[in-house]
Design a protein around this motif. Structure first.
Motif, PDB file in Angstrom:
ATOM      1  N   PRO A 118       0.805  -1.233   0.000  1.00 11.18           N
ATOM      2  CA  PRO A 118       0.000   0.000   0.000  1.00 11.18           C
ATOM      3  C   PRO A 118       0.838   1.284   0.000  1.00 11.18           C
ATOM      4  CG  PRO A 118      -0.354  -1.278   2.023  1.00 11.18           C
ATOM      5  CD  PRO A 118       0.494  -2.115   1.139  1.00 11.18           C
TER       6      PRO A 118
ATOM      7  N   THR B 154       1.901   1.788  -3.530  1.00  9.10           N
ATOM      8  CA  THR B 154       0.743   2.182  -4.343  1.00  9.10           C
ATOM      9  C   THR B 154       0.445   3.669  -4.151  1.00  9.10           C
ATOM     10  OG1 THR B 154      -0.152  -0.052  -4.267  1.00  9.10           O
ATOM     11  CG2 THR B 154      -1.710   1.704  -4.803  1.00  9.10           C
ATOM     12  N   ASP B 155       0.532   4.160  -2.906  1.00  6.72           N
ATOM     13  CA  ASP B 155       0.321   5.598  -2.665  1.00  6.72           C
ATOM     14  C   ASP B 155       1.330   6.428  -3.444  1.00  6.72           C
ATOM     15  OD1 ASP B 155      -1.873   5.500  -1.114  1.00  6.72           O
ATOM     16  OD2 ASP B 155      -0.814   5.586   0.810  1.00  6.72           O
TER      17      ASP B 155
ATOM     18  N   LEU C  11       0.265   6.565  -6.989  1.00  7.95           N
ATOM     19  CA  LEU C  11      -0.909   7.433  -7.186  1.00  7.95           C
ATOM     20  C   LEU C  11      -0.448   8.874  -7.381  1.00  7.95           C
ATOM     21  CD1 LEU C  11      -3.397   6.064  -4.468  1.00  7.95           C
ATOM     22  CD2 LEU C  11      -3.648   5.889  -6.939  1.00  7.95           C
ATOM     23  N   ARG C  12       0.570   9.283  -6.592  1.00 11.54           N
ATOM     24  CA  ARG C  12       1.075  10.656  -6.720  1.00 11.54           C
ATOM     25  C   ARG C  12       1.914  10.822  -7.977  1.00 11.54           C
ATOM     26  NH1 ARG C  12       1.865   9.695  -1.225  1.00 11.54           N
ATOM     27  NH2 ARG C  12       4.060   9.225  -1.574  1.00 11.54           N
TER      28      ARG C  12
END
Ligand code: GDP
Length: 286
Positions: free
Chosen positions: A65, A68-69, A72-73
């Protein structure tokens, strides 16, 4: 992988996507959250010709996770929204919808000002094989639809699938793109996550690559899973140790092939925990 890509196939796939772009408002580009860069077609910017795009990091349930963050950015742009989704368990579908709405907001506001009804957002799902296109279409539709790719020689009328709630319509045939294998690391990452069949690359090489990557990125998860106190630096030794720990020994030697299969199986079935095999920093995108 089910499809072998030759230059002719690539040109055809590209043509099919280009044809469909004329019909839609938003491109939904599906990638594997564990390997978002390797599981995308590197020509996608060019192929989608500046259409608003929603990048979906699918299989987020299996990915790290924190990484993944970071993705995303890193992938966000003015005309690109990025969301993390677990299509298999229908998670993140609301965020997906709001991502698509955000991309269309300005245009829709202008239409409403002129008294026009924008109607549902029309979208096309694209991505390389195995990233979860069919699964996502079924979840968004709320029912099982026989999703097929385009077949050579078969001209089929395009059908729109209405989403639950009706805010979006999807084309029923996703655009299938090809991964780019020229870089060997891309092949290893796709093979390790199970996106391409093991027989395309050498099994031992995939397992050694995986052992090296897991030692570097997730040493604690690896130690815990295989009850190892200290990880050997050498990947061959590590695989041998894993084989020994699981009793894959015959005639005094570790069965390297079985140890390789075991490691890959455990990774693909999340026995080693949530794992991502590439980060934005690996691509100077952080
Ligand atoms: P397609 O080739 O892009 O249409 O991919 P599929 O929809 O056939 O999915 C490939 C495999 O990935 C199937 O075994 C799916 O069950 C699995 N899958 C798809 N989405 C997810 C997800 O979000 N999480 C997990 N864990 N598995 C998924």
């Amino acid at each position: 992988m089910a499809i072998q890509w030759f230059p002719g196939h690539m040109a055809k796939a590209r043509r099919q996507v280009t044809e469909k772009l004329k019909l839609i408002d938003v491109v939904i580009e599906l990638v594997d959250a564990r390997v978002p860069q390797s599981s995308r077609n590197p020509m996608v910017d060019e192929i989608t010709e500046g259409k608003p795009r929603l990048i979906v990091l699918n299989k987020a349930d299996m990915a790290d996770p924190v990484v993944t963050d970071a993705w995303l950015r890193a992938l966000k742009r003015d005309d690109i929204e990025v969301v993390a989704v677990d299509a298999k368990h229908s998670k993140g579908l609301k965020q997906l919808m709001s991502g698509a709405e955000k991309l269309m907001q300005e245009k829709h506001d202008r239409m409403r000002e002129k008294g026009r009804n924008p109607g549902p957002i029309r979208a096309l799902i694209i991505g390389i094989p195995n990233v979860g296109k069919s699964t996502l279409i079924n979840r968004l539709a709320g029912r099982n639809i026989a999703v097929t790719g385009d077949r050579p020689g078969v001209t089929k009328r395009q059908q729109w699938i209405k989403m639950k709630g009706g805010e979006m319509e999807l084309l029923d045939t996703p655009g299938i793109l090809w991964p780019k294998f020229e870089d060997q690391m891309v092949g290893y990452r796709l093979a390790a996550t199970g996106a391409i069949k093991d027989d395309i690359l050498n099994l031992d090489d995939i397992a050694l690559y995986t052992a090296r990557e897991l030692s570097a990125r997730y040493p604690d998860q690896l130690k815990e899973r295989f009850k190892i106190d200290q990880l050997p630096e050498d990947a061959v030794e590590l695989l041998e140790l894993i084989g020994k720990k699981r009793g894959l020994v015959s005639g005094g030697y570790v069965d390297f092939e079985k140890a390789s299969e075991l490691l890959l199986n455990e990774l693909r079935h999340e026995k080693i925990g949530r794992v991502s095999l590439e980060t934005p920093a690996d691509h100077d995108m952080a």
